[in-house]
Design a protein around this motif. Sequence first.
Motif, PDB file in Angstrom:
ATOM      1  N   LEU A   1       2.159  24.286 -66.602  1.00  0.00           N
ATOM      2  CA  LEU A   1       2.566  25.282 -65.601  1.00  0.00           C
ATOM      3  C   LEU A   1       2.204  24.828 -64.194  1.00  0.00           C
ATOM      4  N   LEU A   2       1.000  24.319 -64.020  1.00  0.00           N
ATOM      5  CA  LEU A   2       0.561  23.947 -62.678  1.00  0.00           C
ATOM      6  C   LEU A   2       1.433  22.833 -62.102  1.00  0.00           C
ATOM      7  N   TYR A   3       1.726  21.842 -62.928  1.00  0.00           N
ATOM      8  CA  TYR A   3       2.590  20.769 -62.457  1.00  0.00           C
ATOM      9  C   TYR A   3       3.984  21.318 -62.120  1.00  0.00           C
ATOM     10  N   HIS A   4       4.483  22.151 -63.009  1.00  0.00           N
ATOM     11  CA  HIS A   4       5.834  22.709 -62.852  1.00  0.00           C
ATOM     12  C   HIS A   4       5.952  23.512 -61.545  1.00  0.00           C
ATOM     13  N   TYR A   5       4.969  24.373 -61.287  1.00  0.00           N
ATOM     14  CA  TYR A   5       5.055  25.233 -60.099  1.00  0.00           C
ATOM     15  C   TYR A   5       4.897  24.431 -58.807  1.00  0.00           C
ATOM     16  N   GLN A   6       3.979  23.463 -58.857  1.00  0.00           N
ATOM     17  CA  GLN A   6       3.768  22.669 -57.651  1.00  0.00           C
ATOM     18  C   GLN A   6       5.048  21.901 -57.306  1.00  0.00           C
ATOM     19  N   THR A   7       5.673  21.356 -58.340  1.00  0.00           N
ATOM     20  CA  THR A   7       6.910  20.597 -58.128  1.00  0.00           C
ATOM     21  C   THR A   7       8.026  21.515 -57.623  1.00  0.00           C
ATOM     22  N   GLU A   8       8.102  22.706 -58.201  1.00  0.00           N
ATOM     23  CA  GLU A   8       9.143  23.645 -57.745  1.00  0.00           C
ATOM     24  C   GLU A   8       8.927  24.061 -56.298  1.00  0.00           C
TER      25      GLU A   8
ATOM     26  N   THR B   1      12.193  25.149 -54.188  1.00  0.00           N
ATOM     27  CA  THR B   1      12.295  26.240 -53.208  1.00  0.00           C
ATOM     28  C   THR B   1      12.112  25.701 -51.788  1.00  0.00           C
ATOM     29  N   GLY B   2      11.288  24.656 -51.644  1.00  0.00           N
ATOM     30  CA  GLY B   2      11.055  24.065 -50.325  1.00  0.00           C
ATOM     31  C   GLY B   2      12.344  23.782 -49.553  1.00  0.00           C
ATOM     32  N   PRO B   3      13.225  22.940 -50.101  1.00  0.00           N
ATOM     33  CA  PRO B   3      14.440  22.568 -49.358  1.00  0.00           C
ATOM     34  C   PRO B   3      15.542  23.639 -49.332  1.00  0.00           C
ATOM     35  N   LEU B   4      15.435  24.691 -50.159  1.00  0.00           N
ATOM     36  CA  LEU B   4      16.543  25.658 -50.211  1.00  0.00           C
ATOM     37  C   LEU B   4      16.521  26.633 -49.029  1.00  0.00           C
ATOM     38  N   LYS B   5      17.670  27.235 -48.770  1.00  0.00           N
ATOM     39  CA  LYS B   5      17.748  28.270 -47.727  1.00  0.00           C
ATOM     40  C   LYS B   5      17.566  29.642 -48.366  1.00  0.00           C
TER      41      LYS B   5
END
Lengths: 239, 171
Positions: A59-66, A71-75
């Motif tokens: 979970l931790l890896y998954h959320y950090q990557t997301e 979500t980082g690059p999305l508008k």
Amino acid sequence: MTLITDKIQQLETPIDVMFLMHKVFLTQSEKASELAKNAIETNDLKEFKSVLDNWLKLLLYHYQTEDEFMTGPLKEKEYHDGRLGLRDNVAEHDEIRSKGDIVLNDYQKTLNPKNMTVQEILEMDDLEHLKVMDKISAVQNSIVEAFGAEKLKARSLRGLYQSVLDLKVVEFDHFENEEAFVLTLVREQMTYEQQLQLTEKLLFDSTDQNENWIVDFLFSVLDDDESRLLEELISEIKG
Amino acid sequence: MKSALEYLGKSLTNSLSYSSEVLFEVGETKSMSSFELEMTSWAMAFYVFSEIELSLPILTKDDLDEDFLLKVSEFNNEQLMEVTQSVFDTVNEEVSQGVLIPRVRGHILRTVSLLNLKLQNHLDFVEKFRASPESENSIQDYFKNESEEFKEWMIRFLEEEDQKDLMNQLD
Ligand SMILES: [Fe+2]
Ligand SMILES: [Fe+2]
């Protein structure tokens, strides 16, 4: 939303890998909560701890990557019910991280339940209102003595099971929200190529000595047909 | 001879486990209203339990005086009532037209489980800090002022082996 019992038939776009991953994570939470429940009777948390560690690591890896690459690059998009797709997704990740910490903390309590505070033993969160504040430290030993080791252990195990259940519930809700509100944005805003790059980040951990640890685990849980879907996607990523 | 509290405590625990099982069957062999019915019985039985418990003397131990233990007991009972209410609130707010979706099932199960946790913890407290009801308040005494209807309902709520046992005592 994909349930553990649902079979995933196809991946229409690369980001649909999320369905496979969420399903595998849910099998881990199910297993962890079953083991925590059984431990109330058996006192045995050995297998639970290794499942828990694995589940949290995934979970931790998954959320950090997301957070970083999805979500980082999305508008941002505001949905008709006032939901902000990206902001809420990040907030849910934070909530799950803190629930994960609570589970780990509750696990520690089961190792030495006599160290629980009176407040924890009696679950009186609202001590002010009870006007017994000055009593609390004075009665610590008497409370521990009165209940005895066995009952305190059972108490700590019940608490652990409940916090695992809490984590499992927020995780399930989060996957459902993400699949409905965020994956839609990924499909709208990211090209096929960008999705493949994101998927690569989700599946392979370049910071680890064994960058395959996530896919290895996915393969160990998925059935043959679903494994084939994952294999096809991986050969596209690596191709 | 078993006390009313012992009969009820065990049945309250079993009844919650059964309610969780019913929740898993909703949409298959059970309906949402069968779950609500189970929980309504539970709430009534817990109310009886709470009434009996609060009427019993406190057993003090070491530094644990009556005032403190009484507050803990009242607090636990209030909490149990609150969590019971939140089970019903979740059902009312989140279940629409009797259809139980997986997300809501998870929310209800979590609350039922919390209720079970608080109950089990409280049963430990009662066992340690409430005087045995046998000496103070036998089950016959408790039922003396209750209606036949109530007695019958209570007996139905209990586990099968306890039902027989209790009926023998009440005869
Ligand atoms: Fe995800
Ligand atoms: Fe996520």
